[in-house]
Design a protein around this motif. Structure first.
Motif, PDB file in Angstrom:
ATOM      1  N   VAL A 212       7.768   7.777   0.065  1.00 26.73           N
ATOM      2  CA  VAL A 212       7.779   6.456  -0.550  1.00 26.73           C
ATOM      3  C   VAL A 212       9.069   5.773  -0.124  1.00 26.73           C
ATOM      4  N   ARG A 213       8.945   4.844   0.796  1.00 28.09           N
ATOM      5  CA  ARG A 213      10.107   4.073   1.241  1.00 28.09           C
ATOM      6  C   ARG A 213      10.052   2.735   0.527  1.00 28.09           C
ATOM      7  N   LEU A 214      10.826   2.636  -0.558  1.00 23.16           N
ATOM      8  CA  LEU A 214      10.755   1.451  -1.397  1.00 23.16           C
ATOM      9  C   LEU A 214      11.460   0.270  -0.761  1.00 23.16           C
ATOM     10  N   GLY A 215      11.102  -0.915  -1.241  1.00 22.80           N
ATOM     11  CA  GLY A 215      11.681  -2.141  -0.721  1.00 22.80           C
ATOM     12  C   GLY A 215      10.603  -2.973  -0.095  1.00 22.80           C
ATOM     13  N   SER A 216      10.229  -4.082  -0.757  1.00 19.29           N
ATOM     14  CA  SER A 216       9.160  -4.928  -0.242  1.00 19.29           C
ATOM     15  C   SER A 216       9.546  -5.585   1.069  1.00 19.29           C
ATOM     16  N   THR A 217      10.833  -5.786   1.290  1.00 17.50           N
ATOM     17  CA  THR A 217      11.308  -6.354   2.542  1.00 17.50           C
ATOM     18  C   THR A 217      12.588  -5.628   2.918  1.00 17.50           C
ATOM     19  N   PHE A 218      13.191  -6.013   4.041  1.00 16.62           N
ATOM     20  CA  PHE A 218      14.455  -5.420   4.443  1.00 16.62           C
ATOM     21  C   PHE A 218      15.648  -6.143   3.815  1.00 16.62           C
ATOM     22  N   ILE A 219      15.402  -7.144   2.981  1.00 18.38           N
ATOM     23  CA  ILE A 219      16.482  -7.956   2.414  1.00 18.38           C
ATOM     24  C   ILE A 219      16.805  -7.453   1.013  1.00 18.38           C
TER      25      ILE A 219
ATOM     26  N   GLN B  17       5.385   2.665   3.201  1.00 24.27           N
ATOM     27  CA  GLN B  17       6.456   2.199   4.073  1.00 24.27           C
ATOM     28  C   GLN B  17       6.702   0.714   3.846  1.00 24.27           C
ATOM     29  N   GLY B  18       7.940   0.358   3.507  1.00 29.64           N
ATOM     30  CA  GLY B  18       8.237  -1.051   3.295  1.00 29.64           C
ATOM     31  C   GLY B  18       7.340  -1.658   2.248  1.00 29.64           C
ATOM     32  N   ALA B  19       7.052  -0.896   1.208  1.00 24.23           N
ATOM     33  CA  ALA B  19       6.112  -1.314   0.179  1.00 24.23           C
ATOM     34  C   ALA B  19       6.783  -1.233  -1.180  1.00 24.23           C
ATOM     35  N   GLY B  20       6.086  -1.732  -2.199  1.00 22.82           N
ATOM     36  CA  GLY B  20       6.595  -1.649  -3.548  1.00 22.82           C
ATOM     37  C   GLY B  20       6.416  -0.257  -4.124  1.00 22.82           C
TER      38      GLY B  20
ATOM     39  N   SER C 110       0.303  -7.279   3.539  1.00 24.03           N
ATOM     40  CA  SER C 110      -0.338  -8.050   2.478  1.00 24.03           C
ATOM     41  C   SER C 110       0.713  -8.595   1.533  1.00 24.03           C
ATOM     42  N   VAL C 111       0.371  -9.703   0.846  1.00 22.77           N
ATOM     43  CA  VAL C 111       1.337 -10.417   0.016  1.00 22.77           C
ATOM     44  C   VAL C 111       0.716 -10.701  -1.348  1.00 22.77           C
ATOM     45  N   MET C 112       1.478 -10.458  -2.399  1.00 20.17           N
ATOM     46  CA  MET C 112       1.112 -10.937  -3.732  1.00 20.17           C
ATOM     47  C   MET C 112       1.944 -12.190  -3.974  1.00 20.17           C
ATOM     48  N   ALA C 113       1.291 -13.342  -3.936  1.00 19.18           N
ATOM     49  CA  ALA C 113       2.026 -14.607  -4.012  1.00 19.18           C
ATOM     50  C   ALA C 113       2.433 -14.972  -5.429  1.00 19.18           C
ATOM     51  N   ALA C 114       1.790 -14.361  -6.442  1.00 18.57           N
ATOM     52  CA  ALA C 114       2.144 -14.698  -7.822  1.00 18.57           C
ATOM     53  C   ALA C 114       3.594 -14.321  -8.092  1.00 18.57           C
ATOM     54  N   PRO C 115       4.367 -15.198  -8.743  1.00 16.67           N
ATOM     55  CA  PRO C 115       5.798 -14.921  -8.929  1.00 16.67           C
ATOM     56  C   PRO C 115       6.085 -13.758  -9.857  1.00 16.67           C
ATOM     57  N   ASP C 116       5.304 -13.568 -10.919  1.00 21.40           N
ATOM     58  CA  ASP C 116       5.568 -12.473 -11.850  1.00 21.40           C
ATOM     59  C   ASP C 116       4.343 -12.312 -12.745  1.00 21.40           C
TER      60      ASP C 116
ATOM     61  N   ARG D 174      -5.183  10.279  -0.566  1.00 22.75           N
ATOM     62  CA  ARG D 174      -4.854  11.347   0.379  1.00 22.75           C
ATOM     63  C   ARG D 174      -4.756  10.803   1.795  1.00 22.75           C
ATOM     64  N   ASN D 175      -3.765  11.307   2.528  1.00 22.22           N
ATOM     65  CA  ASN D 175      -3.659  11.039   3.968  1.00 22.22           C
ATOM     66  C   ASN D 175      -3.779   9.552   4.277  1.00 22.22           C
ATOM     67  N   SER D 176      -3.122   8.727   3.500  1.00 25.74           N
ATOM     68  CA  SER D 176      -3.249   7.278   3.661  1.00 25.74           C
ATOM     69  C   SER D 176      -1.878   6.629   3.787  1.00 25.74           C
ATOM     70  N   LEU D 177      -1.873   5.427   4.315  1.00 24.97           N
ATOM     71  CA  LEU D 177      -0.646   4.690   4.582  1.00 24.97           C
ATOM     72  C   LEU D 177      -0.716   3.316   3.936  1.00 24.97           C
ATOM     73  N   PHE D 178       0.318   2.962   3.170  1.00 24.24           N
ATOM     74  CA  PHE D 178       0.501   1.631   2.599  1.00 24.24           C
ATOM     75  C   PHE D 178       1.773   1.070   3.227  1.00 24.24           C
ATOM     76  N   SER D 179       1.675  -0.038   3.958  1.00 24.43           N
ATOM     77  CA  SER D 179       2.848  -0.546   4.668  1.00 24.43           C
ATOM     78  C   SER D 179       2.950  -2.061   4.554  1.00 24.43           C
ATOM     79  N   ASP D 180       4.197  -2.529   4.500  1.00 28.49           N
ATOM     80  CA  ASP D 180       4.489  -3.964   4.489  1.00 28.49           C
ATOM     81  C   ASP D 180       3.701  -4.680   3.399  1.00 28.49           C
ATOM     82  N   LEU D 181       3.824  -4.187   2.163  1.00 27.92           N
ATOM     83  CA  LEU D 181       3.216  -4.836   1.001  1.00 27.92           C
ATOM     84  C   LEU D 181       4.319  -5.583   0.278  1.00 27.92           C
ATOM     85  N   ARG D 182       4.255  -6.898   0.262  1.00 22.24           N
ATOM     86  CA  ARG D 182       5.371  -7.713  -0.186  1.00 22.24           C
ATOM     87  C   ARG D 182       5.117  -8.300  -1.576  1.00 22.24           C
ATOM     88  N   ASN D 183       6.182  -8.271  -2.390  1.00 22.86           N
ATOM     89  CA  ASN D 183       6.171  -8.881  -3.718  1.00 22.86           C
ATOM     90  C   ASN D 183       5.187  -8.195  -4.665  1.00 22.86           C
ATOM     91  N   MET D 184       5.007  -6.899  -4.497  1.00 16.11           N
ATOM     92  CA  MET D 184       4.080  -6.180  -5.365  1.00 16.11           C
ATOM     93  C   MET D 184       4.425  -4.696  -5.376  1.00 16.11           C
TER      94      MET D 184
END
Length: 713
Positions: free
Chosen positions: A298-305, A274-277, A219-225, A243-253
């Motif tokens: 908590v593996r921080l970093g919205s992307t690998f860049i 994972q790969g989330a804010g 999922s993506v949050m397109a708002a810049p800030d 509980r027992n939940s996964l948040f993955s590949d959440l970009r810009n948020m």
């Protein structure tokens, strides 16, 4: 495939169902069924919700169809959504209800085109609705609970066993209402409102949210800030439990941003980011909000860049939202990079207090039995500290906490800041940049560790398992937590346990990290050897069509430190199952198999090849069928057009099953750019339009403007 992915949605409503009066005041709770995939009309989800709202008591809605279509073209007469910029909610719930999806899917399948002909292109910082894109379908959101501006404390809603995909927002929980999400799979939640700034789940004053056994992905949050730049946002809210939940590949948020009075509690237990804010928690009434991060990753970093990391990629206690006490227990926090991302306006680091784990305004972070590390420390001048405090905040760690030294904050600086007892010795971490794949979440297991530093570092000093020194209790229920987030025992035969969230085992934990065109990317955890005298020397990956009894095709990974691979040469649209095991020299041989995961490779839906012929104030457009990339058919087609040299598309005919259409009532003697794209039956569109040009025949000036054309095809 992750165990949570197998869940999804559907509700069924019998149009003839009536509320049965109770013997006392009010009607008895009733079960309604959803029997059609259309969003409105007899047997629809809208009818079911309407009946439940009109019937006092805690009703149940059961979905008996595999998919409910919330897709709506922008045209008069539809009722599921409106072509406004606010992405209205389809389901408005004003009474307590449980919606049991039984694995069904709710999908809005949005369609929009940017001026360059890209379809459904979403990028961080770019809002389609505000970027001159052509919105071909109305943006919609899923469920609105209660009524704004009033006390909704009597309303308790449960969403269970359902899937929600391709919507602008998941839920709005109005003041004092309660929402429980159990067994939900939500993907591609991209806000398409006029400013793209609303969170996926917004929780109002005094409202409560509970999430269990759910997966939120891609999922993506397109708002810049924006201040509520988070997937889950609570403002002066109530309790939050995940509980027992996964948040993955959440970009810009951020993943979670929650403020609440000191009477509330935040508990994140046995969950993965994972790969989330990051996470921000703070009090709201001048008191201190208690928050727990327990047995979680908590593996921080919205992307690998590294350069794309921003202020959403931090763990924050307090700050602008008030004071909090964050308790990090038997968890792993792995930040992506410590390189600062400079603000375009002021050239300042966007991170609060120039740190990655930050305690603000008399807030506290106490860390026990946990691992806090960095996958790629920066060597530039824009380094950030791993830990930082501001305005009398404090961070402490116990003797079984591991903290990774960095260029800016070495071991001595860490011990000065958070206590001289934490472990700063560096285990055998992967040194090749970012960990490959979403499963690489902790230095404990991905590429092994140094015994005595992280592995089995916590002894059972009381000699009673699991109630000895290693006991970990749920902060809400106080029940012992016996397993890590993957289901492995939290202690070994000696009663010892690892620092951090993951306990290594003899069998790997396998996940699908990506699917592509004929490919599937796999990542797995490192393992313990069956016998330390015979260390693991390779991994063996097996795959075959899902459900097949044929032997597995095997691929040997000769480097025992490599816990990832890409399987190629697969058939798009075919489901495969995968398994991996470690191998050690004789006499050990093969170690136990991992869990089995399934995945279906898919390529892109191709762009049709159009051709056109101009006529008298009309153009006839033809096109060829594109490749489907393994997506299900039949394909349908949508046409766009604009005068050549202009940047704004106009909507032509849509949902066409044939490969020819006519655009009438055009300006004479004008060259037009014509575009067409395909949409598969699962809602996946072509990535780009196919284009051609044609010119209408010249004619006398009749004073007309061209008007709004009607279409055939």
């Amino acid at each position: 495939m992750h165990r949570l992915r197998a869940i999804a949605v559907a509700v069924l409503l019998v149009a003839t169902a009536v509320a049965v009066p109770a013997l006392d005041a009010g009607a008895a709770p009733t079960t309604f069924h959803v029997t059609t995939g259309e969003c409105s009309g007899p047997g629809s989800i809208l009818e079911a919700v309407g009946l439940a709202n009109a019937n006092p008591g805690a009703d149940t809605i059961v979905v008996d169809v595999p998919k409910v279509h919330l897709f709506q073209p922008i045209s008069p007469g539809y009722v599921c959504a409106a072509p406004t910029g606010d992405a209205p909610f389809v389901l408005k719930i004003t009474e307590s209800v449980t919606i049991d999806g039984q694995g069904a899917e709710f999908s809005a399948d949005p369609l929009f085109a940017d001026p360059n002909g890209n379809i459904n292109s979403v990028q961080a910082g770019r809002c389609p609705a505000a970027s001159n894109d052509l919105m071909l379908t109305a943006p919609v959101s899923f469920v609105d609970i209660g009524t704004a501006g009033q006390d909704n404390s009597a309303i308790e809603v449960t969403l269970e066993h359902l899937s929600v995909t391709k919507m602008s927002r998941l839920a709005r929980v109005n003041d004092q209402a309660s929402l429980s999400i159990d067994g939900m799979n939500a993907e591609s939640i991209t806000n398409l409102s006029h400013r793209c700034e609303d969170p996926a789940i917004r929780v109002g004053t005094g409202a409560n949210l509970t999430i269990t056994d759910s997966w939120f992905n891609d999922s993506v949050m397109a708002a810049p800030d924006f201040g509520s730049n988070a997937f889950v946002f609570g403002g002066n809210a109530g309790d939050l439990t995940i509980r027992n939940s996964l948040f993955s590949d959440l970009r810009n948020m951020q993943s979670v941003q929650w403020s609440a009075p000191s009477t509330a509690v935040v508990a994140i237990v046995s969950s993965q980011f994972q790969g989330a804010g990051g996470l921000t928690v703070g009090g709201h009434d001048g008191g201190v909000l208690d928050a727990y991060l327990t047995n979680s990753i908590v593996r921080l970093g919205s992307t690998f860049i590294p350069a794309d990391l921003d202020s959403s990629d931090v763990i924050v206690a307090g700050g602008y939202s008030g004071r909090s006490a964050l308790h990090v227990q038997s968890s792993t926090v792995l930040v992506g990079a410590t390189e600062c991302h400079l603000s375009e306006q002021a050239g300042q680091c966007l991170r609060p207090a120039a740190g990655m784990v930050v305690a603000h305004e008399s807030s506290t972070i106490d860390i026990t039995h946990s691992a806090i590390g960095v996958s790629k420390p920066s060597s530039s001048d824009n380094n950030l500290a791993l830990f930082a405090v501001a305005s009398s905040g404090t961070i402490t760690g116990d003797q079984y906490t591991w903290a990774q030294p960095t260029n800016l904050q070495n071991a001595a600086a860490i011990n000065t800041l958070i206590g001289a007892t934490v472990i700063t010795a560096v285990p055998g971490l992967y040194a090749g940049g970012f960990y490959p794949g979403d499963a690489a979440l902790t230095p404990l297991f991905e590429f092994g560790g140094t015994p005595g530093v992280l592995i089995d570092a916590i002894p059972d000093t009381q000699g009673v398992v699991p109630i000895g020194a290693n006991v970990l209790r749920d902060p809400i229920t106080t029940d012992p937590i016996a397993t890590d987030v993957w289901g492995n025992p939290r202690w070994d035969g000696s009663g010892a346990s690892n620092i951090g969230a993951i306990q290594t085992t003899l069998a790997p934990r396998l996940v699908v990290s990506a699917v592509g065109d004929g490919t599937v990317d796999l990542t797995w955890s490192q393992v313990d050897p069956v016998n330390p005298a015979y260390p693991v020397d390779s991994f063996v990956v097996g795959y075959r069509p899902a459900g097949s009894a044929d032997p597995y095709t095997t691929v040997v990974i000769a480097d025992p430190a490599q816990c990832f691979t890409t399987i190629t040469g697969l058939t798009n649209g075919t489901a495969y199952e995968f398994v991996v095991h470690a191998h050690a020299p004789a006499p050990v041989g093969d170690q136990p198999d991992s869990n089995v995961v399934t995945a279906t490779p898919l390529g892109p839906v191709g762009s049709p090849g159009p051709a056109a012929q101009g006529g008298d104030r009309e153009i006839t457009l033809y096109w060829t069928d594109p490749p489907t990339g393994g997506h299900p058919g039949p394909l349908t087609y949508t046409v766009l057009y604009r005068p050549t040299g202009t940047t704004t598309w106009f909507a032509g005919p849509g949902s066409l099953s044939g490969r020819v259409t006519v655009l009438p009532e055009l300006e004479p003697g004008t060259e037009y750019e014509l575009a067409v794209f395909a949409t598969a039956a699962d809602g996946t569109p072509s990535e780009r339009v196919g284009t051609t040009t044609a010119t209408t025949d010249p004619g006398p000036d009749d004073g007309g403007s061209g008007g709004d054309p009607t279409f055939t095809g």
